[in-house]
Design a protein around this motif. Structure first.
Motif, PDB file in Angstrom:
ATOM      1  N   LEU A   1      42.782   7.744  16.967  1.00  0.00           N
ATOM      2  CA  LEU A   1      41.440   7.777  17.533  1.00  0.00           C
ATOM      3  C   LEU A   1      41.199   9.163  18.122  1.00  0.00           C
ATOM      4  O   LEU A   1      42.051   9.700  18.819  1.00  0.00           O
ATOM      5  CB  LEU A   1      41.336   6.704  18.627  1.00  0.00           C
TER       6      LEU A   1
ATOM      7  N   ARG B   1      30.357   9.502  17.613  1.00  0.00           N
ATOM      8  CA  ARG B   1      30.396   8.863  16.286  1.00  0.00           C
ATOM      9  C   ARG B   1      29.367   9.497  15.344  1.00  0.00           C
ATOM     10  O   ARG B   1      29.641   9.685  14.154  1.00  0.00           O
ATOM     11  CB  ARG B   1      30.139   7.364  16.433  1.00  0.00           C
TER      12      ARG B   1
ATOM     13  N   SER C   1      35.676   9.884  15.720  1.00  0.00           N
ATOM     14  CA  SER C   1      35.975   8.484  16.020  1.00  0.00           C
ATOM     15  C   SER C   1      36.120   8.325  17.529  1.00  0.00           C
ATOM     16  O   SER C   1      36.788   9.121  18.193  1.00  0.00           O
ATOM     17  CB  SER C   1      37.247   8.031  15.308  1.00  0.00           C
TER      18      SER C   1
ATOM     19  N   ASP D   1      35.930   5.356  21.043  1.00  0.00           N
ATOM     20  CA  ASP D   1      35.933   3.977  21.516  1.00  0.00           C
ATOM     21  C   ASP D   1      35.936   3.972  23.039  1.00  0.00           C
ATOM     22  O   ASP D   1      36.160   5.013  23.681  1.00  0.00           O
ATOM     23  CB  ASP D   1      37.142   3.219  20.974  1.00  0.00           C
TER      24      ASP D   1
END
Length: 422
Positions: free
Chosen positions: A330, A353, A358, A360
């Motif tokens: 990530l 994004r 990437s 999160d």
């Protein structure tokens, strides 16, 4: 109710699906280099297509197909293999009329056969296959075999053995058929019930029987190669010459037959040798099917292809301790402390994004320590922590997880920094 996956099927979960994706990428890249184009056909077809295309004397048609009547009282079958569907599409869409022949196709998708479940064998399984339709050149036979071998070697498999045979033309098969009937008739009572019924319908398939494979009559059965016509023998010689030119080692096995009725001339299997793979050693099978297009309603269009099981391929890689490069790091994990910080985190994650990064964040409102552990488990390259101070100052410390180094940046600098350093 305690629902479970149906017998003979499996769930491919995260952690495993990445391996599948890597293998499929390798396959697509190889097909692109060989100039094979993807075809996607329905998962069910008219039952008659498989009866005509695969052969009504095969185990697939007689024992293994998932067949049902639809609401229009039509008999449909979940596809047990891919060649018949690809050839049907070739005929239906008049691909034989394209200027450039052969038409080179590949497919990857689920197939269905009702058979006993064992390691690497499922009732729903994923098959990769190629078809080259529209050429009777032995050079395309060698190309198809080279592509099949390349799939395995590119993924790191060794100890491979290419086994080939010629099933000849119609005259060859007719002469060999008579010899097989004469050979097996005296001992037909000693064979399994399937082989007894095959004797008159398709005696060649007796040689492919697993039940009677150790019967003494198998070892002394007349070899098909002894009945090759001059044209068939010449064709097989040219196939071997092309394999030699490509530097592909092979072994000729006169008893190799394929389990589908449409094969003629070249037949081949790729096997894996050595320890660690168990009883299933055949990874891939294929061959030439001149006449199949005509059987399905098209003009004379010779073809050749192969198919392999992705499940069995992955099993072989595991048995040989080959690790696939499936790391899914990530780029950025955003830790948010408080509601205002969470709003900013949602905005930042979306921005990352959109720029190809990437990203999160936490969706359980956990404490910072738990969020940092989640970032570590996700193998995040960078982490930022948002709190009241960061929101007030519009700056944040970016932590590189591998080194522990921290860099203070304004929010507007984050995207550029991550893109430069990820």
């Amino acid at each position: 109710m305690n629902f479970k996956v149906p017998k003979g099927t499996q769930d491919i979960l995260p952690g495993q699906s990445e391996k599948w994706q890597y293998v499929e990428r390798v396959i697509r890249d190889l097909c692109d280099k060989y100039r094979y184009n993807e075809i996607r056909t329905p998962m069910f077809e008219s039952t008659e297509l498989f009866q005509r295309g695969v052969g009504d004397t095969t185990d697939i048609v007689q024992k293994e197909m998932y067949t049902f009547m639809d609401k229009g009282n039509r008999s449909l079958t979940l596809r047990p293999e891919g060649t018949a569907s690809a050839v049907r599409a070739y005929v239906e869409h008049k691909m034989f009329g394209q200027v450039d022949q052969p038409v080179k196709l590949y497919y990857t998708g689920p197939m269905f056969r009702y058979e006993r479940q064992q390691a690497g064998r499922y009732r729903q399984f994923v098959q990769f296959g190629v078809e080259a339709i529209g050429s009777a050149d032995p050079a395309i036979d060698a190309e198809v075999m080279a592509l099949a071998m390349d799939v395995y070697t590119t993924l790191g498999l060794k100890d491979l053995k290419l086994v080939i045979n010629s099933l000849g033309d119609k005259d060859t098969r007719d002469a060999h058929r008579s010899a097989l009937i004469a050979h097996f008739t005296p001992i037909v009572g000693e064979l399994c019930s399937d082989c007894q019924s095959r004797l008159e319908k398709n005696p060649l398939r007796i040689l492919d029987c697993k039940v009677d494979s150790k019967h003494p009559a198998m070892a002394t059965a007349p070899a098909l190669t002894n009945y090759l016509t001059e044209g068939s023998a010449e064709y097989f010689t040219k196939v071997k010459q092309y394999l030699d030119v490509l530097g592909i080692s092979y072994e000729v096995d006169p008893n190799l037959v394929r389990g589908l009725d449409y094969y003629n001339h070249t037949a081949f299997e790729i096997m894996i040798t050595g320890d660690g793979f168990g009883s299933i050693t055949t990874l891939c099978g294929g061959g030439r099917y001149n006449g199949l297009v005509e059987d399905i309603g098209g003009p004379e269009s010779p073809g050749i292809g192969f198919a392999l099981s992705i499940e069995r391929l992955l099993l072989a890689l595991e048995a040989k301790n080959i690790e696939l490069p499936t790391e899914n790091e990530l780029d950025m994990y955003v830790v948010a402390m408080g509601e205002e910080a969470k709003l900013k985190a949602v905005e930042l994650v979306s921005t990352f994004r959109a720029k190809g990064i990437s990203a999160d964040m936490d969706y359980l409102d956990r404490k910072m320590k738990a969020q940092m552990k989640a970032a570590d488990r996700a193998q995040a390259k960078f982490v930022i922590v948002l709190g009241e101070t960061e929101l007030e100052e519009q700056v944040v410390n970016v932590k590189a997880m591998k080194t522990g180094d921290q860099t203070k940046l304004e929010f507007g600098q984050l995207v550029h920094y991550v893109l430069e350093n990820k």
